[in-house]
Design a protein around this motif. Structure first.
Motif, mmCIF file in Angstrom:
data_model
loop_
_atom_site.group_PDB
_atom_site.id
_atom_site.type_symbol
_atom_site.label_atom_id
_atom_site.label_comp_id
_atom_site.label_asym_id
_atom_site.label_seq_id
_atom_site.Cartn_x
_atom_site.Cartn_y
_atom_site.Cartn_z
ATOM 1 N N PHE A 133 0.287 -1.136 0.123
ATOM 2 C CA PHE A 133 -0.336 0.250 -0.264
ATOM 3 C C PHE A 133 0.523 1.376 0.197
ATOM 4 C CE2 PHE A 133 -4.233 0.401 0.853
ATOM 5 C CZ PHE A 133 -4.849 -0.773 0.194
ATOM 6 N N LYS A 134 1.538 1.166 1.017
ATOM 7 C CA LYS A 134 2.563 2.422 0.247
ATOM 8 C C LYS A 134 3.671 2.413 0.013
ATOM 9 C CE LYS A 134 3.903 5.051 4.637
ATOM 10 N NZ LYS A 134 4.657 4.885 6.516
ATOM 11 N N ILE A 135 4.061 0.801 -0.544
ATOM 12 C CA ILE A 135 5.887 1.644 -1.249
ATOM 13 C C ILE A 135 5.192 0.598 -3.113
ATOM 14 C CG2 ILE A 135 7.991 0.560 -1.111
ATOM 15 C CD1 ILE A 135 7.809 0.475 1.480
ATOM 16 N N GLY A 136 3.958 0.294 -2.884
ATOM 17 C CA GLY A 136 3.903 -0.045 -4.353
ATOM 18 C C GLY A 136 4.869 -1.665 -4.681
ATOM 19 N N ALA A 137 5.252 -1.902 -4.111
ATOM 20 C CA ALA A 137 6.497 -3.204 -4.135
ATOM 21 C C ALA A 137 6.375 -3.760 -2.411
ATOM 22 C CB ALA A 137 8.140 -2.363 -4.384
ATOM 23 N N CYS A 138 6.314 -5.501 -2.100
ATOM 24 C CA CYS A 138 6.894 -5.779 -1.337
ATOM 25 C C CYS A 138 7.678 -7.229 -1.113
ATOM 26 C CB CYS A 138 5.494 -6.901 -0.602
ATOM 27 S SG CYS A 138 5.193 -7.747 0.397
ATOM 28 N N ARG A 139 9.640 -7.071 -0.151
ATOM 29 C CA ARG A 139 9.822 -8.196 -0.883
ATOM 30 C C ARG A 139 9.511 -9.907 -0.709
ATOM 31 N NH1 ARG A 139 12.669 -8.174 4.836
ATOM 32 N NH2 ARG A 139 10.692 -9.069 6.511
ATOM 33 N N ASN A 140 8.306 -9.525 -0.406
ATOM 34 C CA ASN A 140 7.689 -10.821 -0.483
ATOM 35 C C ASN A 140 7.255 -11.674 -1.564
ATOM 36 O OD1 ASN A 140 8.013 -11.785 2.178
ATOM 37 N ND2 ASN A 140 6.948 -10.651 3.240
ATOM 38 N N GLY A 141 6.934 -10.322 -2.277
ATOM 39 C CA GLY A 141 5.510 -10.591 -4.078
ATOM 40 C C GLY A 141 4.418 -11.120 -3.669
ATOM 41 N N ASP A 142 4.118 -12.033 -5.148
ATOM 42 C CA ASP A 142 3.420 -12.932 -4.702
ATOM 43 C C ASP A 142 3.506 -14.092 -3.827
ATOM 44 O OD1 ASP A 142 2.328 -12.035 -6.797
ATOM 45 O OD2 ASP A 142 3.315 -13.709 -8.368
ATOM 46 N N ARG A 143 3.989 -14.004 -2.402
ATOM 47 C CA ARG A 143 4.292 -15.557 -1.614
ATOM 48 C C ARG A 143 3.940 -14.494 -0.028
ATOM 49 N NH1 ARG A 143 9.437 -15.154 -3.318
ATOM 50 N NH2 ARG A 143 10.248 -14.991 -1.718
#
Length: 282
Positions: A39-49
């Motif tokens: 929500f805040k950054i538009g990217a997540c280190r876990n991706g689809d996991r």
């Protein structure tokens, strides 16, 4: 940003789903449905996991161009807090400024830009990410449609709407105020430094080339220009032509290719593919 901006319009999420949010509209840790990092950054280190939802917007004034910026080895060394000297920093800074200029003016062909940022993070899900925020959602939509299936330096450009509405809220405060203990692997935005003078010049160029822009930024720009006219304009420095910039970038890429080839041959005997050029197609 280079000028004041109105309150950002919220991104519209697929299916209209909204989770628990704070006063600024961001998902919080108490929200067990939506991923606060996405929500805040538009990217997540876990991706689809990731065990929380990444609700992708169907419309937004902000676009993410993942991994668009091709970092120099010098840039990565500095981002990783490795040993570097003034020459390395100067080379990396000149490189990102030329990239920023080329991309900003290209994206301005789709609409009035409020801000453009290039990330300094080195983690897989954030390295080379570029975010552009337009004043109008319809301009972001034009850019999304126009960039889809285009190539940059021989690589297909990926473009997606992102829920990021405020880069100041998404950035790592420690990095921008003092020093981040996590370095380039931090999960908040480390934004590459672009001098204010460069940003102001590009904003002037955008409005000079697109007099049809009449948004909030255009009004602010016109007021600044009138103020500058009253104070007297300074003599403008001669800028490199587009062909001169392309020649410089080509030389950078040639030198980088030679470095990568030497490293690859020494390690595994395999020559890597050439790095991308910086020229966006016409």
């Amino acid at each position: 940003a280079c000028h004041p901006s109105p309150a950002p319009p919220a991104a519209r999420l697929a299916g209209g789903r909204l989770g628990m949010a704070d006063g600024k509209g961001f998902a919080t840790e108490e929200d067990r449905v939506n991923c606060p990092f996405y929500f805040k950054i538009g990217a997540c280190r876990n991706g689809d996991r990731c065990n929380r939802a990444h609700i992708r917007p169907t419309s937004s004034p902000t676009l993410l161009l993942p991994h668009l910026y091709p970092n120099l080895p010098e840039s990565l060394a500095i981002s990783n807090d490795e040993d570097w000297d003034d020459d390395m920093y100067a080379r990396a800074q000149e490189h990102v400024e030329y990239f920023y200029e080329e991309v900003f003016l290209e994206l301005a062909n789709y609409g009035e830009i409020e801000d453009l940022v290039v990330l300094d993070n080195v983690s897989d899900h954030m390295v080379g990410n570029v975010y552009v925020k337009f004043y109008k959602e319809e301009d972001a939509e034009k850019a999304h449609n126009g960039l889809t299936n285009r190539f940059y330096g021989g690589k297909l450009i990926h473009v997606e709407y992102t829920p990021v509405a405020d880069f100041r809220e998404a950035r790592c405060r420690a990095f921008h105020e003092t020093r981040c203990a996590r370095g380039g692997l931090c999960n908040f935005m480390h934004i590459k430094h672009i001098p204010k003078a460069v940003k102001r010049r590009l904003v002037r160029d955008m409005y000079d080339e697109h007099p049809e822009f009449t948004g909030p930024g255009a009004r602010y720009h016109n007021e600044r220009e009138r103020s500058r006219s009253r104070k007297g304009k300074k003599k403008k420095e001669k800028r490199q032509t587009s062909e001169e910039r392309k020649a410089m970038i080509a030389q950078w890429n040639k030198e980088r290719m030679q470095e990568l080839k030497a490293v690859a041959q020494a390690q595994v005997g395999v020559v890597p593919p050439p790095p991308p050029a910086f020229v966006l197609p016409a």
